[in-house]
Design an enzyme around this catalytic site. Structure first.
Site, PDB file in Angstrom:
ATOM      1  N   TYR A 199       0.853  -1.193   0.000  1.00 12.23           N
ATOM      2  CA  TYR A 199       0.000   0.000   0.000  1.00 12.23           C
ATOM      3  C   TYR A 199       0.887   1.240   0.000  1.00 12.23           C
ATOM      4  CZ  TYR A 199      -4.979  -0.784   0.176  1.00 12.23           C
ATOM      5  OH  TYR A 199      -6.266  -1.053  -0.171  1.00 12.23           O
ATOM      6  N   ARG A 228      -1.136  -2.567 -18.519  1.00 13.59           N
ATOM      7  CA  ARG A 228      -2.435  -1.896 -18.548  1.00 13.59           C
ATOM      8  C   ARG A 228      -2.425  -0.765 -17.508  1.00 13.59           C
ATOM      9  NH1 ARG A 228      -6.834  -3.074 -21.171  1.00 13.59           N
ATOM     10  NH2 ARG A 228      -5.552  -4.567 -22.311  1.00 13.59           N
ATOM     11  N   GLU A 243      -0.471   4.881  -0.547  1.00 14.11           N
ATOM     12  CA  GLU A 243      -1.214   6.122  -0.795  1.00 14.11           C
ATOM     13  C   GLU A 243      -0.294   7.324  -0.632  1.00 14.11           C
ATOM     14  OE1 GLU A 243      -2.709   3.721   1.083  1.00 14.11           O
ATOM     15  OE2 GLU A 243      -4.904   3.877   0.938  1.00 14.11           O
ATOM     16  N   LYS A 266      -1.157   0.469 -25.010  1.00 16.03           N
ATOM     17  CA  LYS A 266      -1.513   0.375 -26.442  1.00 16.03           C
ATOM     18  C   LYS A 266      -0.219   0.411 -27.258  1.00 16.03           C
ATOM     19  CE  LYS A 266      -6.216   2.094 -25.850  1.00 16.03           C
ATOM     20  NZ  LYS A 266      -6.424   2.920 -24.648  1.00 16.03           N
ATOM     21  N   ASP A 301      -5.502  13.739 -25.425  1.00 15.55           N
ATOM     22  CA  ASP A 301      -5.554  12.332 -25.026  1.00 15.55           C
ATOM     23  C   ASP A 301      -4.847  11.524 -26.114  1.00 15.55           C
ATOM     24  OD1 ASP A 301      -6.220   9.690 -24.642  1.00 15.55           O
ATOM     25  OD2 ASP A 301      -8.335  10.064 -24.179  1.00 15.55           O
ATOM     26  N   THR A 318      -2.840   5.972 -22.147  1.00 17.73           N
ATOM     27  CA  THR A 318      -2.741   4.636 -21.555  1.00 17.73           C
ATOM     28  C   THR A 318      -1.357   4.111 -21.896  1.00 17.73           C
ATOM     29  OG1 THR A 318      -3.830   3.817 -23.529  1.00 17.73           O
ATOM     30  CG2 THR A 318      -5.164   3.964 -21.553  1.00 17.73           C
TER      31      THR A 318
HETATM   32  N1  DSN Z   1     -11.128   0.463 -25.367  1.00 18.14           N
HETATM   33  C1  DSN Z   1     -10.143   1.344 -25.948  1.00 18.14           C
HETATM   34  C2  DSN Z   1     -10.062   1.179 -27.394  1.00 18.14           C
HETATM   35  O1  DSN Z   1     -10.231   0.054 -27.856  1.00 18.14           O
HETATM   36  O2  DSN Z   1      -9.800   2.114 -28.123  1.00 18.14           O
HETATM   37  C3  DSN Z   1     -10.360   2.744 -25.563  1.00 18.14           C
HETATM   38  O3  DSN Z   1     -10.519   2.860 -24.195  1.00 18.14           O
END
Ligand code: DSN
Length: 418
Positions: A53, A234, A55, A228, A199, A225
């Site tokens: 933990y 993730r 925080e 990707k 974004d 994110t």
């Molecule tokens: N689920 C993602 C995508 O496939 O683009 C976006 O959050």
């Protein structure tokens, strides 16, 4: 005390994990938002850090025992700042959606007006969809792609900005195949006195690898994110100018999250290290080259590409000219049987619902990680077209399944469990 698993291993779940590894190893993974992480990223994700933990932030934690965690999180922060040239980074968001919501919480007030790209034209749920907290809590006004070129129309965005005087303009997409230049968004934001959030969830790896423009010098805040094109674990991340650093940190913790996932933070640090290597530049360039090659090959097979093609890692394919009866839903299902995984996707102004759709979205990050190049993209287009043309013929689909497995065997991702 022995672990229960020493006497009674959970063969049910581990059996299913083996099955999923097999699926990933033997099929084509073409979901534009997915990738294969490295063994090092997975090792960090599965490490002892999951037990802790923490925080707070490095040097300011609520619990003891965080000296090591502090070092790890500080490394993650420094690496990502260096990678993107940012003043400040928060590496704790559990996901892209959490990152975006933390930005809204930190920088605007409920009811404030925000401009974002409509979900059905390539935006994200958190860019103001009425079914998402972003659209429920804030007054989002949506822009859409142009009717003929299916590209962002900055005249339209500017008109909406002048009309609605937003507090924030959200740039960024999830199913838009074209390069996004940050400067026009900045110019409009400056003209109307709005904050600019970018974004880059989908394109973070392309930006890190130098294949797409970096919005950090232009935006007040950049979210993304890490799983990707960036090929990490993730999770989410926020980059800001120094002016917004304190507000963003407060909005993540304690504003919207509790204990950070420090195993994920460590894995993010590993992924940032990997993205700093010269080979990552080649990877990012090859993702884009592969997407262009695949788009061209699909056009030759009779599909229409939304906006005429791609300059990113993805394309949105309009199925209607190929076969007016064929839906995205049916395509996704039958292609899955052929070992080709992608997702149904609305095309702009789609006559069908988001559950059915007239299109599919296809991305090249995963197959590029496997080492596939332009010749394989031509094969993939052929396999997709042949499967869809023969969708009522199980023997023909099985034949493609075998060809897909043979292709994937030449580009193994994860070795089978010993
Ligand atoms: N689920 C993602 C995508 O496939 O683009 C976006 O959050």
């Amino acid at each position: 005390m022995p672990w229960p698993s020493e006497t009674q291993r959970d063969t049910e779940v581990f059996g299913l994990i083996d099955k999923e590894r097999e699926r990933q190893n033997t099929g084509l993974q073409l979901i534009a938002s997915e990738n294969f992480t490295s063994p090092d990223v997975m090792e960090a994700t599965g490490s002892v850090l999951t037990n802790k933990y923490a925080e707070g932030y490095p040097g300011k934690r609520y619990y003891g025992g965080n000296a090591v965690v502090d070092d790890i999180e500080a490394i993650a922060i420094e690496r990502v700042k260096q990678l993107f040239g940012a003043d400040h980074a928060n590496v704790q968001p559990h996901s892209g959606a959490s990152a975006n919501m933390a930005v809204y919480l930190g920088l605007i007030k409920p009811g404030d007006t925000v401009l974002g790209l409509s979900l059905d034209h390539g935006g994200h749920l958190t860019h103001g969809s009425p079914v998402n907290a972003s659209g429920i809590l804030y007054n989002f006004q949506s822009f859409r792609v142009g009717a003929t070129d299916e590209r962002l129309d900055f005249d339209q965005i500017r008109e909406l900005a002048i009309k609605h005087k937003p507090k924030m303009i959200v740039a960024g997409t999830t199913s838009y195949p074209r390069r996004l230049e940050p400067q026009p968004f900045r110019a409009i934001a400056d003209e109307v006195g709005a904050l600019m959030m970018f974004d880059i969830a989908h394109i973070a790896g392309l930006v890190a690898g130098g294949a797409h423009p970096n919005p950090v010098p232009y935006a007040d805040v950049v979210t993304f994110t890490t799983h990707k094109t960036l090929r990490g674990p993730r999770g989410g991340c926020i980059l800001t100018t120094a002016a917004h650093a304190a507000a963003i940190d407060k909005a993540v913790f304690p504003g919207s999250q509790g204990g950070p996932l420090e195993h994920a933070v460590a894995a993010k640090a590993v992924a940032f290290h990997e993205a700093m290597q010269p080979s990552f530049k080649d990877y990012a360039q090859q993702i884009v080259k592969n997407a262009s090659a695949l788009a061209e090959a699909l056009s030759k097979q009779g599909f229409r590409l939304v906006s005429g093609g791609t300059d990113t890692h993805m394309m949105v394919v309009d199925l209607q000219p190929f076969d007016a009866e064929l839906t995205g839903k049916e395509s996704q299902l039958i292609l899955d049987e052929a070992g080709i995984t992608l997702n149904k996707n609305n095309i702009p102004n789609d006559p069908r619902s988001p559950f059915v759709t007239s299109g599919v979205r296809i991305g090249t990050p995963s197959v590029t990680t496997q080492g596939m190049k332009e010749p394989e993209m031509a094969l993939i287009a052929e396999y997709i077209a042949t499967t869809l043309r023969n969708r009522t013929n199980p023997a023909a689909v099985a034949e493609i399944r075998a060809k897909v497995a043979a292709l994937c065997a030449k580009f193994p991702v994860y070795p089978k469990r010993a």
